[in-house]
Design a protein around this motif. Structure first.
Motif, PDB file in Angstrom:
ATOM      1  N   ASN A  43     -12.731  -0.345   2.184  1.00 50.97           N
ATOM      2  CA  ASN A  43     -12.891  -1.597   2.934  1.00 50.97           C
ATOM      3  C   ASN A  43     -12.292  -2.801   2.222  1.00 50.97           C
ATOM      4  O   ASN A  43     -12.627  -3.940   2.537  1.00 50.97           O
ATOM      5  N   ARG A  44     -11.397  -2.569   1.269  1.00 52.14           N
ATOM      6  CA  ARG A  44     -10.796  -3.704   0.566  1.00 52.14           C
ATOM      7  C   ARG A  44      -9.356  -3.401   0.201  1.00 52.14           C
ATOM      8  O   ARG A  44      -8.929  -2.247   0.151  1.00 52.14           O
ATOM      9  N   CYS A  45      -8.617  -4.467  -0.043  1.00 48.73           N
ATOM     10  CA  CYS A  45      -7.251  -4.323  -0.555  1.00 48.73           C
ATOM     11  C   CYS A  45      -6.974  -5.460  -1.525  1.00 48.73           C
ATOM     12  O   CYS A  45      -7.679  -6.476  -1.543  1.00 48.73           O
ATOM     13  N   ASN A  46      -5.963  -5.269  -2.338  1.00 54.11           N
ATOM     14  CA  ASN A  46      -5.569  -6.286  -3.313  1.00 54.11           C
ATOM     15  C   ASN A  46      -4.209  -6.848  -2.933  1.00 54.11           C
ATOM     16  O   ASN A  46      -3.233  -6.094  -2.807  1.00 54.11           O
ATOM     17  N   ILE A  47      -4.155  -8.158  -2.742  1.00 56.35           N
ATOM     18  CA  ILE A  47      -2.900  -8.833  -2.458  1.00 56.35           C
ATOM     19  C   ILE A  47      -2.546  -9.730  -3.648  1.00 56.35           C
ATOM     20  O   ILE A  47      -3.345  -9.876  -4.579  1.00 56.35           O
ATOM     21  N   TYR A  48      -1.349 -10.309  -3.621  1.00 57.77           N
ATOM     22  CA  TYR A  48      -0.885 -11.146  -4.730  1.00 57.77           C
ATOM     23  C   TYR A  48      -0.948 -12.604  -4.298  1.00 57.77           C
ATOM     24  O   TYR A  48      -0.090 -13.097  -3.578  1.00 57.77           O
ATOM     25  N   GLY A  49      -2.003 -13.304  -4.754  1.00 60.28           N
ATOM     26  CA  GLY A  49      -2.174 -14.705  -4.422  1.00 60.28           C
ATOM     27  C   GLY A  49      -1.574 -15.616  -5.472  1.00 60.28           C
ATOM     28  O   GLY A  49      -1.012 -15.163  -6.478  1.00 60.28           O
TER      29      GLY A  49
END
Length: 213
Positions: A43-49
């Motif tokens: 239920n999660r993902c990692n993006i590049y902020g």
């Protein structure tokens, strides 16, 4: 690669490593009968902020008992998380080379509602596979697959956002590519597939192939 079948968990905008399995293995099964695991890619993902890696999570309805099967997990809409995710993705990738090219194809995932997390993730996977122009080959498990099942390579606990919980994947070798905030924070490997398609566009599928060992 000894086995021809990969066993995966479901995942929300899964990481690059996950999509490598979809192109590497002739057969892919997605586990739906496991006890749902929190704080995972389910239920999660990692993006590049702008400040580095940013985890965004889909809230789920709390179970009335401690254990609930993945196939029965419902999405919670008590908060407007879809709007927050949409804004977070826009902020992270609006200046990426292919953001404008793909974002309209993804908008429905942030303004329509799905009851079950598994259905939502599978619909996302279908859309991403079309963008990548790869075969969306998978079947759902008909029963829980035990650990060390024969003729299956089990990635359910290998592909995990916490390195301390994940297991080393000898078949995956992430390669460098240019990221929006890479000059500021350096290269961050194995982020959500969103990071790859917004930055590499049509070359994303070639990148996936380059990561296979």
């Amino acid at each position: 690669m000894e086995n021809t079948t990969a066993l995966l968990s479901t995942a929300y905008f899964a990481p690059i490593q996950y999509y490598c399995k979809l192109i590497q293995y002739p057969n892919v099964m997605i586990e739906q009968w496991e006890n749902y695991s929190k704080q995972s890619y389910r239920n999660r993902c990692n993006i590049y902020g702008a400040n580095g890696a940013l985890a965004i999570s889909v809230p789920v309805v709390k179970a009335t008992n401690k254990k609930v099967l993945t196939k029965d997990v419902k999405i919670s809409y008590d908060t407007n998380w879809q709007k927050l995710h949409w804004k977070g993705i826009e902020s992270a990738y609006k200046s990426s080379p292919f953001y404008e090219y793909y974002i309209d194809d993804l908008e429905r995932f942030f303004n329509q509602k799905w009851d079950f997390l598994l259905d939502f993730n599978l619909e996302i996977q279908t859309e991403i596979s079309e963008i990548l122009e790869i075969e969306n080959k998978h079947s759902l498990t008909e029963d829980f697959i035990p650990l060390d099942a024969p003729d299956i390579t089990d990635f359910r606990n290998v592909i995990h956002p916490k390195p301390s919980k994940g297991i080393n994947d000898t078949e995956f070798a992430p390669q460098f590519y240019t990221q929006v905030f890479g000059d500021k924070h350096g290269f961050i490997p194995n982020l959500s597939i969103l990071d790859l398609i917004f930055n590499l566009g049509p070359d994303s599928s070639y990148y996936l192939e380059s990561c296979l060992k």
